[in-house]
Write a protein that holds these residues in place. Sequence first.
Motif, PDB file in Angstrom:
ATOM      1  N   VAL A 194      44.918  35.120  40.083  1.00 20.36           N
ATOM      2  CA  VAL A 194      43.883  35.622  39.179  1.00 20.36           C
ATOM      3  C   VAL A 194      42.765  36.281  39.986  1.00 20.36           C
ATOM      4  O   VAL A 194      42.348  37.413  39.704  1.00 20.36           O
ATOM      5  CB  VAL A 194      43.317  34.476  38.308  1.00 20.36           C
ATOM      6  CG1 VAL A 194      42.159  34.959  37.467  1.00 20.36           C
ATOM      7  CG2 VAL A 194      44.409  33.885  37.435  1.00 20.36           C
ATOM      8  N   GLN A 250      43.921  39.547  41.659  1.00 21.36           N
ATOM      9  CA  GLN A 250      44.024  40.660  40.717  1.00 21.36           C
ATOM     10  C   GLN A 250      42.638  41.188  40.360  1.00 21.36           C
ATOM     11  O   GLN A 250      42.438  42.388  40.223  1.00 21.36           O
ATOM     12  CB  GLN A 250      44.746  40.214  39.438  1.00 21.36           C
ATOM     13  CG  GLN A 250      46.202  39.877  39.636  1.00 21.36           C
ATOM     14  CD  GLN A 250      47.074  41.110  39.688  1.00 21.36           C
ATOM     15  OE1 GLN A 250      46.646  42.182  39.299  1.00 21.36           O
ATOM     16  NE2 GLN A 250      48.284  40.957  40.189  1.00 21.36           N
ATOM     17  N   LEU A 251      41.683  40.268  40.218  1.00 21.64           N
ATOM     18  CA  LEU A 251      40.306  40.681  39.922  1.00 21.64           C
ATOM     19  C   LEU A 251      39.762  41.517  41.062  1.00 21.64           C
ATOM     20  O   LEU A 251      39.072  42.518  40.855  1.00 21.64           O
ATOM     21  CB  LEU A 251      39.424  39.443  39.760  1.00 21.64           C
ATOM     22  CG  LEU A 251      39.289  38.846  38.374  1.00 21.64           C
ATOM     23  CD1 LEU A 251      38.499  37.558  38.465  1.00 21.64           C
ATOM     24  CD2 LEU A 251      38.596  39.822  37.447  1.00 21.64           C
ATOM     25  N   ASN A 262      41.411  43.263  43.308  1.00 23.12           N
ATOM     26  CA  ASN A 262      42.072  44.548  43.524  1.00 23.12           C
ATOM     27  C   ASN A 262      41.915  45.512  42.370  1.00 23.12           C
ATOM     28  O   ASN A 262      42.320  46.654  42.470  1.00 23.12           O
ATOM     29  CB  ASN A 262      43.577  44.322  43.751  1.00 23.12           C
ATOM     30  CG  ASN A 262      43.804  43.571  45.037  1.00 23.12           C
ATOM     31  OD1 ASN A 262      42.956  43.588  45.919  1.00 23.12           O
ATOM     32  ND2 ASN A 262      44.935  42.908  45.139  1.00 23.12           N
ATOM     33  N   ARG A 263      41.363  45.046  41.244  1.00 22.96           N
ATOM     34  CA  ARG A 263      41.343  45.894  40.057  1.00 22.96           C
ATOM     35  C   ARG A 263      40.473  47.129  40.299  1.00 22.96           C
ATOM     36  O   ARG A 263      39.304  47.008  40.675  1.00 22.96           O
ATOM     37  CB  ARG A 263      40.779  45.109  38.872  1.00 22.96           C
ATOM     38  CG  ARG A 263      40.859  45.861  37.562  1.00 22.96           C
ATOM     39  CD  ARG A 263      40.224  45.005  36.496  1.00 22.96           C
ATOM     40  NE  ARG A 263      38.785  44.932  36.670  1.00 22.96           N
ATOM     41  CZ  ARG A 263      37.943  45.790  36.117  1.00 22.96           C
ATOM     42  NH1 ARG A 263      38.386  46.757  35.389  1.00 22.96           N
ATOM     43  NH2 ARG A 263      36.654  45.670  36.302  1.00 22.96           N
ATOM     44  N   ALA A 284      38.251  50.033  30.334  1.00 17.67           N
ATOM     45  CA  ALA A 284      39.264  49.723  29.344  1.00 17.67           C
ATOM     46  C   ALA A 284      40.423  50.690  29.537  1.00 17.67           C
ATOM     47  O   ALA A 284      40.580  51.282  30.592  1.00 17.67           O
ATOM     48  CB  ALA A 284      38.696  49.844  27.929  1.00 17.67           C
ATOM     49  N   PRO A 287      47.054  43.034  32.480  1.00 17.38           N
ATOM     50  CA  PRO A 287      46.519  41.955  33.315  1.00 17.38           C
ATOM     51  C   PRO A 287      45.276  41.318  32.705  1.00 17.38           C
ATOM     52  O   PRO A 287      45.084  40.108  32.785  1.00 17.38           O
ATOM     53  CB  PRO A 287      46.171  42.649  34.629  1.00 17.38           C
ATOM     54  CG  PRO A 287      46.961  43.891  34.645  1.00 17.38           C
ATOM     55  CD  PRO A 287      47.270  44.264  33.231  1.00 17.38           C
ATOM     56  N   ARG A 288      44.433  42.145  32.058  1.00 14.13           N
ATOM     57  CA  ARG A 288      43.171  41.566  31.564  1.00 14.13           C
ATOM     58  C   ARG A 288      43.399  40.658  30.365  1.00 14.13           C
ATOM     59  O   ARG A 288      42.510  39.923  29.961  1.00 14.13           O
ATOM     60  CB  ARG A 288      42.170  42.666  31.236  1.00 14.13           C
ATOM     61  CG  ARG A 288      42.636  43.642  30.182  1.00 14.13           C
ATOM     62  CD  ARG A 288      41.534  44.642  29.896  1.00 14.13           C
ATOM     63  NE  ARG A 288      41.823  45.363  28.675  1.00 14.13           N
ATOM     64  CZ  ARG A 288      42.624  46.433  28.619  1.00 14.13           C
ATOM     65  NH1 ARG A 288      43.200  46.883  29.717  1.00 14.13           N
ATOM     66  NH2 ARG A 288      42.854  47.033  27.473  1.00 14.13           N
ATOM     67  N   HIS A 289      44.601  40.717  29.779  1.00 17.81           N
ATOM     68  CA  HIS A 289      44.931  39.757  28.729  1.00 17.81           C
ATOM     69  C   HIS A 289      45.717  38.579  29.287  1.00 17.81           C
ATOM     70  O   HIS A 289      45.586  37.448  28.833  1.00 17.81           O
ATOM     71  CB  HIS A 289      45.767  40.421  27.626  1.00 17.81           C
ATOM     72  CG  HIS A 289      45.071  41.581  27.001  1.00 17.81           C
ATOM     73  ND1 HIS A 289      45.733  42.620  26.419  1.00 17.81           N
ATOM     74  CD2 HIS A 289      43.754  41.860  26.906  1.00 17.81           C
ATOM     75  CE1 HIS A 289      44.859  43.499  25.969  1.00 17.81           C
ATOM     76  NE2 HIS A 289      43.640  43.057  26.261  1.00 17.81           N
ATOM     77  N   PHE A 327      45.781  37.322  32.607  1.00 13.70           N
ATOM     78  CA  PHE A 327      45.230  36.402  33.595  1.00 13.70           C
ATOM     79  C   PHE A 327      44.227  35.397  33.041  1.00 13.70           C
ATOM     80  O   PHE A 327      44.184  34.262  33.530  1.00 13.70           O
ATOM     81  CB  PHE A 327      44.695  37.179  34.801  1.00 13.70           C
ATOM     82  CG  PHE A 327      45.820  37.706  35.634  1.00 13.70           C
ATOM     83  CD1 PHE A 327      46.540  36.843  36.449  1.00 13.70           C
ATOM     84  CD2 PHE A 327      46.221  39.021  35.555  1.00 13.70           C
ATOM     85  CE1 PHE A 327      47.620  37.288  37.184  1.00 13.70           C
ATOM     86  CE2 PHE A 327      47.307  39.481  36.290  1.00 13.70           C
ATOM     87  CZ  PHE A 327      48.012  38.605  37.109  1.00 13.70           C
ATOM     88  N   PRO A 328      43.436  35.750  32.022  1.00 15.98           N
ATOM     89  CA  PRO A 328      42.641  34.672  31.409  1.00 15.98           C
ATOM     90  C   PRO A 328      43.532  33.550  30.890  1.00 15.98           C
ATOM     91  O   PRO A 328      43.215  32.361  31.039  1.00 15.98           O
ATOM     92  CB  PRO A 328      41.922  35.385  30.259  1.00 15.98           C
ATOM     93  CG  PRO A 328      41.810  36.788  30.706  1.00 15.98           C
ATOM     94  CD  PRO A 328      43.059  37.065  31.491  1.00 15.98           C
ATOM     95  N   ALA A 329      44.691  33.922  30.324  1.00 17.07           N
ATOM     96  CA  ALA A 329      45.610  32.902  29.823  1.00 17.07           C
ATOM     97  C   ALA A 329      46.161  32.065  30.972  1.00 17.07           C
ATOM     98  O   ALA A 329      46.302  30.839  30.854  1.00 17.07           O
ATOM     99  CB  ALA A 329      46.747  33.564  29.061  1.00 17.07           C
TER     100      ALA A 329
END
Lengths: 144, 501, 321
Positions: free
Chosen positions: B214, B217-218, B220-221, B226, B386-388, B390-392
Amino acid sequence: MRGIQTLTSSLLLVSAIAGLSLLESQIQVFSFGDTGIDARFFPRIVLGLLVLAVLIRLFVHRKTPDMPLGYVSSWLRVGLAAAAVTLGLFLMPSIGFLASAALSGFVTALAFGERRLMFSVGLPLAVAAIVSFGAREGLNIPLP
Amino acid sequence: MLVDAFFALLDIWVLVAAVSGIVAGIVIGAIPGLGPTMAIALLIPVTFSMDPIPAITLLLGVYQGAIFGGSISAILLNVPGTPSSAATAIDGYAMARAGQGGKALRIALFASVFGNIFSCLVLMMLAQPLASMALNFGPAEMATLMLFALTVIILFGGGAKLDAAIMVLVGICAGIIGLDPIEGTPRFTFDNFSLENGLQLIPVLVGLFAMSEVFLQLFNRPKVSAGTQEVPELLPSKVGLIEMWRMKTSLFLSSVIGTFIGILPGIGSTVPAFMSYSLARSRSREPSSFGKGAPEGVAAPEAANNAVTGGALIPTLALGIPGDAVTAVILGAFMLQGLAPGPFLFRDYGVEVYAIFEALLLSSIPCIIFGLLLFRVAVHVIRIQPRHLFPAITILALLGAFSVNNSMVDVWVMLGAGVVGFLLRRSGFPLPPLLIGLILGKSLEQSLRQALLTSGGSLEIFTASPIAAGFLVIIALCLIAAVVFHLKARNPSEKSATGDV
Amino acid sequence: MSVRLLKKLTAALAVSVTALTATVASAEEYPTRPVTIIVPYGAGGTTDISARKLAAMAEPLLGQPVVVENRPGGSGTNAMRSVSAAKPDGYTLIATTSSPLFVTPALRPVGYDPVKDFVPVLNYSGPFHGVLVKADSPYQNIDELIGAAKSGSALTYGTAGAMGGAHLAFTSVSRETGAQLQHVPFDGAAAATAAVLGGHVNISLVPAYRDLVQDGQLRLLAVLDGTRDPDFPDVPTLKDAGYDVEFPSVVGVVAPAGTDPAIVSKLEQVFTQVATSAEYKEFMAKLNQPVRIMTGEELGETIARNLEVYRALAKEMGQAK
């Protein structure tokens, strides 16, 4: 600081040295009439080897180019998510798993740049609700 | 007896039990932190009122399913569901990134089934002699075997050897925290009771792999607020028999490693998975393709970690001595059904036991059918933004860490491991050796000290036992071979092999 | 989340109200909500399975669900510590064993006092620990074994882990008799059994030995408990053999101190009824576990007495801190 590899290696070095210096106070040895090596022997060797290995690494790589540290904004995003999860964990015993997990998920979604309410608030809340319901009812886990 | 056993299987409830066990196992195993031990323990009360054969078939189906389920999230998300699938993630995730997620899953499935059938056949034919062989492994033999495993993973695991060695040492150091295995005194617990149990494997695993993913990914984003990010396309995912046939030697060797190490108590399935990976890599004609999506890099660890099942059941059933937490739980289930494992099991309950073995073999069929069906759904996970996603994953990681001991301390450990794992991965340090160091560190120290206690402090115990001495010789040979290769590689190009990351 | 918060608030309110009005009525009506039994070990082990069966069978008698919760870690002390801090209302109980009750607390600080912080309810099981040697070993009885260890050759013995009751019991034997007995701790009783079977240690002090002894792979020389194992009535206890030491193995239910005595006696009566039933005995026989009933009072005495013995032993060995 040259780069992130040097930074991480140095952190490892510091922790290993800290471990070695705390060894005596953190491991009590009782003489128990046993032959053989005591409780401090193995940790001392392993920590010593770690210090040695990291020193060699720092020496070998003193001239090779290091990876860049990265942008401040990247670190901020990671820091934000880590702080949110930390806060969630602090609050978890009092506000319960569902709320704190949803909070952590919500801030993580924000850090990922999700701005639509439906996904940033709704989705983590839904996942947290499913997870905590499933864990409690299906898996018999006593979540806080 | 084999025929009688087969007829005992012709019961609709056995089929129902096998299928529901496998499906439940795959789903639970795919969630990071929830592994086979938990899945089986959970279902034991359900089996209280069932007949022995369907009851045990259900539990073993869960076991198989959970081990395989762990590799689904490893391949698709780079988040291993169980420790043993951490090796699968290396090449599996690389394949998934290249759009070959479906293919990687199929390879993993077929390799799993191969390893499972292999070890099950070994279990059926050689349980008694192999169980007595396992008894020859005392503290000295175990200590040298573990040293051998560490050597293999450092030397042949891929990446820079010095970095791998550092990571193994970090893992071993992390394992020191907790109670001393011999004297029972606290070490590095800072007078905190919760730390006396040490850093538990599952929370550390979830942190190192799931939580750090997580963060990574944050980090490297690219800065986009959006809009759709690129998701890999799904390529056709047929795996021909020919392709699997090409890996036959790897599959076979990995299954042997898995079965053999499974027989020995206390090592588990993660170490053989990585050993098989390392072996497949060093045997490969193009070792450089490993880590970048080599199909064999998926097949080898999957065959090995599933082969552990049959191996681990050998001492459990033949002697009543379980090797790890999972088999201890299975042992309890056998006892509940009145089939007390131990020397009398095969004599008194031959039909039931062979029926269970055959069910284990035959359950490969529903495993393949349902595995393939589940893939059709699962493979789309990779297309979630990913933004949906990784929070999960963050939420699942919290649950997974908590569920091991129902303790908040483990969740904190998970978070800590996540931050450390993020830093290490960001700096290009390999995490698998750290995991292996953590798994083996404590056992290695314990075995070494046990050996010295039994020998009265004399080191001769390591050379007096032929098995231990044999491992020491192999370790020495491996080291020599590594040095020779290193010098050879260095001479022409003048490039330090330890230098490349 | 607000629902949970609300629940907690109402619960807190309800507690303070009942505390103010009367505690007499609560014992009459007890239980009015689910009772939780904590198991200090992982799910699927013998302690867990036997507690689950006990809970399931007590449910209809209590008229409320009895939930089993696993809280493993710290060889049982983590769960004991959290139960000692739980509200003494009879809704949180723990099914626990010898080691967190009187062995570990004698050796190191654990954060609870097994005598002062708990009210014993009853004892319902406890596996016999045996002194086992390999079948081809020259020692036919416990005296020969100790004799051999006295006359020069040091013997090694394996146990399920460092600082367990079996370890302390044998240390005491070796101190008393001057026998050279070297302890080798293993990770669990299974590993210690494997070690004696493979000849890596001379002796093992482990439970669950019946089948291996009957199969002629191991020889049982003595049991560490205060009473003989009904499966092997001819094998003496260490006390019978003249060594003044015992390691009584208990598996019992205890409640946090301060629990209403009326509730404790109701629980004792219900659990005793369950544990003495034929169904429960049959179930435990399958698990290869004995049913050993002790009243709460007897269990309390056993805990207190052994805690003293082990404290003294630990002090003597320079372990107490």
